[in-house]
Design a protein around this motif. Structure first.
Motif, PDB file in Angstrom:
ATOM      1  N   ALA A   1      -5.540   6.154  -2.906  1.00 61.43           N
ATOM      2  CA  ALA A   1      -5.307   4.739  -2.680  1.00 61.43           C
ATOM      3  C   ALA A   1      -4.842   4.513  -1.257  1.00 61.43           C
ATOM      4  O   ALA A   1      -4.039   5.267  -0.713  1.00 61.43           O
ATOM      5  CB  ALA A   1      -4.249   4.221  -3.666  1.00 61.43           C
TER       6      ALA A   1
ATOM      7  N   ALA B   1      -0.691  -0.021   1.188  1.00 67.06           N
ATOM      8  CA  ALA B   1      -0.674  -1.446   1.477  1.00 67.06           C
ATOM      9  C   ALA B   1       0.194  -1.762   2.671  1.00 67.06           C
ATOM     10  O   ALA B   1      -0.058  -2.708   3.406  1.00 67.06           O
ATOM     11  CB  ALA B   1      -0.174  -2.216   0.256  1.00 67.06           C
ATOM     12  N   ARG B   2       1.240  -0.967   2.895  1.00 69.78           N
ATOM     13  CA  ARG B   2       2.148  -1.295   3.983  1.00 69.78           C
ATOM     14  C   ARG B   2       1.637  -0.692   5.290  1.00 69.78           C
ATOM     15  O   ARG B   2       2.145   0.296   5.793  1.00 69.78           O
ATOM     16  CB  ARG B   2       3.563  -0.794   3.678  1.00 69.78           C
ATOM     17  CG  ARG B   2       4.574  -1.280   4.724  1.00 69.78           C
ATOM     18  CD  ARG B   2       5.996  -1.028   4.292  1.00 69.78           C
ATOM     19  NE  ARG B   2       6.928  -1.433   5.319  1.00 69.78           N
ATOM     20  CZ  ARG B   2       7.276  -2.671   5.588  1.00 69.78           C
ATOM     21  NH1 ARG B   2       6.758  -3.648   4.892  1.00 69.78           N
ATOM     22  NH2 ARG B   2       8.138  -2.961   6.548  1.00 69.78           N
TER      23      ARG B   2
ATOM     24  N   PRO C   1       1.806 -11.827  -6.273  1.00 72.38           N
ATOM     25  CA  PRO C   1       1.653 -11.022  -5.050  1.00 72.38           C
ATOM     26  C   PRO C   1       2.918 -11.053  -4.201  1.00 72.38           C
ATOM     27  O   PRO C   1       3.648 -12.043  -4.192  1.00 72.38           O
ATOM     28  CB  PRO C   1       0.498 -11.706  -4.318  1.00 72.38           C
ATOM     29  CG  PRO C   1      -0.227 -12.487  -5.356  1.00 72.38           C
ATOM     30  CD  PRO C   1       0.816 -12.912  -6.335  1.00 72.38           C
TER      31      PRO C   1
ATOM     32  N   HIS D   1      -3.161  -5.065   2.150  1.00 73.01           N
ATOM     33  CA  HIS D   1      -2.216  -5.873   1.381  1.00 73.01           C
ATOM     34  C   HIS D   1      -2.941  -6.669   0.299  1.00 73.01           C
ATOM     35  O   HIS D   1      -2.442  -6.795  -0.824  1.00 73.01           O
ATOM     36  CB  HIS D   1      -1.451  -6.820   2.304  1.00 73.01           C
ATOM     37  CG  HIS D   1      -0.341  -7.546   1.610  1.00 73.01           C
ATOM     38  ND1 HIS D   1       0.933  -7.040   1.514  1.00 73.01           N
ATOM     39  CD2 HIS D   1      -0.317  -8.734   0.946  1.00 73.01           C
ATOM     40  CE1 HIS D   1       1.693  -7.875   0.842  1.00 73.01           C
ATOM     41  NE2 HIS D   1       0.947  -8.918   0.479  1.00 73.01           N
TER      42      HIS D   1
ATOM     43  N   THR E   1      -4.302  -6.210  -7.280  1.00 76.10           N
ATOM     44  CA  THR E   1      -3.801  -5.333  -8.339  1.00 76.10           C
ATOM     45  C   THR E   1      -2.638  -5.983  -9.080  1.00 76.10           C
ATOM     46  O   THR E   1      -2.575  -5.955 -10.320  1.00 76.10           O
ATOM     47  CB  THR E   1      -3.351  -3.987  -7.744  1.00 76.10           C
ATOM     48  OG1 THR E   1      -4.468  -3.362  -7.104  1.00 76.10           O
ATOM     49  CG2 THR E   1      -2.801  -3.066  -8.825  1.00 76.10           C
ATOM     50  N   ARG E   2      -1.722  -6.588  -8.357  1.00 79.56           N
ATOM     51  CA  ARG E   2      -0.578  -7.251  -8.991  1.00 79.56           C
ATOM     52  C   ARG E   2      -1.037  -8.428  -9.857  1.00 79.56           C
ATOM     53  O   ARG E   2      -0.513  -8.636 -10.954  1.00 79.56           O
ATOM     54  CB  ARG E   2       0.408  -7.713  -7.929  1.00 79.56           C
ATOM     55  CG  ARG E   2       1.138  -6.565  -7.228  1.00 79.56           C
ATOM     56  CD  ARG E   2       2.175  -7.081  -6.238  1.00 79.56           C
ATOM     57  NE  ARG E   2       3.245  -7.803  -6.907  1.00 79.56           N
ATOM     58  CZ  ARG E   2       4.315  -7.244  -7.458  1.00 79.56           C
ATOM     59  NH1 ARG E   2       4.448  -5.925  -7.440  1.00 79.56           N
ATOM     60  NH2 ARG E   2       5.245  -7.986  -8.041  1.00 79.56           N
TER      61      ARG E   2
ATOM     62  N   GLU F   1      -3.483  -4.632  -2.764  1.00 77.73           N
ATOM     63  CA  GLU F   1      -2.292  -4.556  -3.597  1.00 77.73           C
ATOM     64  C   GLU F   1      -2.044  -5.876  -4.323  1.00 77.73           C
ATOM     65  O   GLU F   1      -1.652  -5.890  -5.501  1.00 77.73           O
ATOM     66  CB  GLU F   1      -1.063  -4.201  -2.760  1.00 77.73           C
ATOM     67  CG  GLU F   1       0.196  -4.022  -3.600  1.00 77.73           C
ATOM     68  CD  GLU F   1       1.409  -3.664  -2.758  1.00 77.73           C
ATOM     69  OE1 GLU F   1       2.004  -4.588  -2.186  1.00 77.73           O
ATOM     70  OE2 GLU F   1       1.731  -2.469  -2.683  1.00 77.73           O
ATOM     71  N   SER F   2      -2.288  -6.997  -3.646  1.00 77.49           N
ATOM     72  CA  SER F   2      -2.078  -8.304  -4.262  1.00 77.49           C
ATOM     73  C   SER F   2      -3.034  -8.514  -5.436  1.00 77.49           C
ATOM     74  O   SER F   2      -2.637  -9.025  -6.488  1.00 77.49           O
ATOM     75  CB  SER F   2      -2.268  -9.414  -3.230  1.00 77.49           C
ATOM     76  OG  SER F   2      -1.255  -9.380  -2.254  1.00 77.49           O
TER      77      SER F   2
ATOM     78  N   ARG G   1      -7.046   1.520  -7.011  1.00 75.22           N
ATOM     79  CA  ARG G   1      -5.883   1.101  -7.803  1.00 75.22           C
ATOM     80  C   ARG G   1      -6.242   0.600  -9.190  1.00 75.22           C
ATOM     81  O   ARG G   1      -5.379   0.515 -10.065  1.00 75.22           O
ATOM     82  CB  ARG G   1      -5.125  -0.009  -7.061  1.00 75.22           C
ATOM     83  CG  ARG G   1      -4.368   0.452  -5.835  1.00 75.22           C
ATOM     84  CD  ARG G   1      -3.704  -0.746  -5.162  1.00 75.22           C
ATOM     85  NE  ARG G   1      -2.817  -0.325  -4.091  1.00 75.22           N
ATOM     86  CZ  ARG G   1      -3.194  -0.083  -2.852  1.00 75.22           C
ATOM     87  NH1 ARG G   1      -4.474  -0.223  -2.535  1.00 75.22           N
ATOM     88  NH2 ARG G   1      -2.325   0.294  -1.933  1.00 75.22           N
TER      89      ARG G   1
ATOM     90  N   GLY H   1      -9.379  -0.164  -1.530  1.00 76.46           N
ATOM     91  CA  GLY H   1      -8.020  -0.262  -2.049  1.00 76.46           C
ATOM     92  C   GLY H   1      -7.985  -0.772  -3.468  1.00 76.46           C
ATOM     93  O   GLY H   1      -7.224  -0.274  -4.314  1.00 76.46           O
TER      94      GLY H   1
END
Length: 374
Positions: free
Chosen positions: A356, A359-360, A296, A282, A288-289, A285-286, A23, A19
């Motif tokens: 990718a 995340a959800r 996050p 998740h 990446t943020r 994604e966190s 990303r 993931g």
């Protein structure tokens, strides 16, 4: 360029690494694992029964995503210097760390665990012997039924303090108990194994039961690596994380799966692949943020099922409410087999995807196919 290090290449570590890599093309993603073989933990009971699974090399799975694989065992984490020391003296630097070591069943002298490669050979050498399985959680149930089906002349005994399938609704539990009886598995409840010998186990009531092989499936052990590194952990050694899955004491560290104490509105998530993979997606994604300078988002997870294999020819699926309590619905027989096989085989498809990973993946988005009302 940011260095992202993932420790552990199980279901969660592999999901997180892919993931992040998909990303963040300008980040260097490295995954560390003691061996190059990807272990299909959900299928370990099949291996114990002598079935051959595919050999999947981690290095080959991660290479298309541009992820570097390092074979080695983490010995220590230096949070001040942001590096991980390996037991052979090598060191790996990180800017952000994803801690995905997971958990394992404690080793008990004289007993095998489900991931012990010597177990299958032991059982093949005693096809008409006695197998005692200590612990009637999902691992114990799946191992007992798989082995009883594979070795019909073997006497399989399942010992537990509680009733098998106690987390299920009454009808799914009754179906499970019927399958155990059909396969000839002897079930003893209200007992605990206190001693394991080469030829017997001793119960807490003093009774001595002869056995040729003992399989230990009860208890959970978390590696002490996080606690030794000074990360805030709970009483079980799991990393305490915030809503975004960051360590509450070291925000440059993300913890996922069995290695993390992830709190939801119904309590702390218990370690399963069902919850571990969404936490990994998740975390990707966190990470990446954070690399984008953003905070996050909170992780939200709800359970959907309790899938149990009952050999290769049967299964039962208890569908659940979001807090893992049983709902009215369950699957049995052929429909449950198909469902369980789809669930067990899905992670590798995600890892090999060039897209990718979403995340959800909270587990509350899928439909239920052909449920049987309880």
């Amino acid at each position: 360029m940011n260095d992202i290090l993932v420790i552990g290449a199980g279901y969660t570590g592999m999901m997180a690494a892919h993931g992040i890599a998909h990303r963040n093309r300008d980040a260097r993603v490295t995954i560390l694992n003691p061996t190059d073989r990807f272990t299909e933990r959900l299928r370990q009971h099949q291996v114990a029964a002598g079935q051959e699974l595919g050999y999947h090399r981690i290095s080959a799975i991660v290479a298309p995503a541009g992820i570097r694989f390092v074979e080695g065992r983490a010995a220590a984490v230096d949070t001040a210097a942001r590096k991980v020391a390996l037991d052979d003296g090598r060191e790996l630097h990180y800017d952000l760390l994803v801690y995905a070591i997971g958990s394992s069943t404690p080793k008990v002298k004289g007993a095998f665990t489900i991931d012990d490669p010597a177990l299958a050979e032991r059982l093949r050498g005693r096809p008409d012997g006695v197998l005692t399985v200590s612990g009637a959680g999902l691992t114990g149930i799946e191992a007992a039924t798989e082995i009883a089906e594979a070795y019909p002349e073997m006497r399989v005994r399942l010992l537990s303090r509680g009733e098998p399938g106690s987390m299920m609704g009454p009808k799914a539990r009754a179906y499970l108990m019927g399958a155990l009886a059909r396969l000839g598995v002897e079930v003893r409840t209200g007992v605990t194994v206190t001693e394991v010998h080469d030829d017997a186990v001793v119960l807490d009531n003093g009774e001595r039961l002869p056995t040729d092989t003992t399989l230990w499936t009860t208890g959970v052990r978390v590696a002490p690596l996080a606690a030794e590194a000074g990360l805030a952990v709970d009483d079980a050694g799991r990393v305490l994380v915030d809503a975004g899955l960051r360590s509450v004491s070291h925000p440059e560290v993300f913890a996922i799966g069995d290695a993390a104490a992830i709190r939801q509105d119904y309590g702390v998530i218990h370690g399963t692949c069902q919850s571990g993979i969404p936490s990994a997606a998740h975390a990707a994604e966190s990470v990446t943020r954070v690399l984008q300078g953003k905070a996050p988002k909170p992780f939200r997870f709800g359970y959907i099922h309790q899938p149990v294999s009952l050999g290769r020819k049967d299964a039962v699926i208890q569908f659940t409410n979001h807090d893992d309590t049983p709902s009215r619905w369950y699957l049995k027989g052929k429909a449950a087999i198909a469902y369980k096989e789809a669930v067990s085989g899905s992670p590798l498809k995600f890892y090999r995807s060039r897209r990718a990973i979403p995340a959800r993946m909270t587990g509350r988005t899928g439909g239920r196919r052909n449920p049987v009302p309880a």
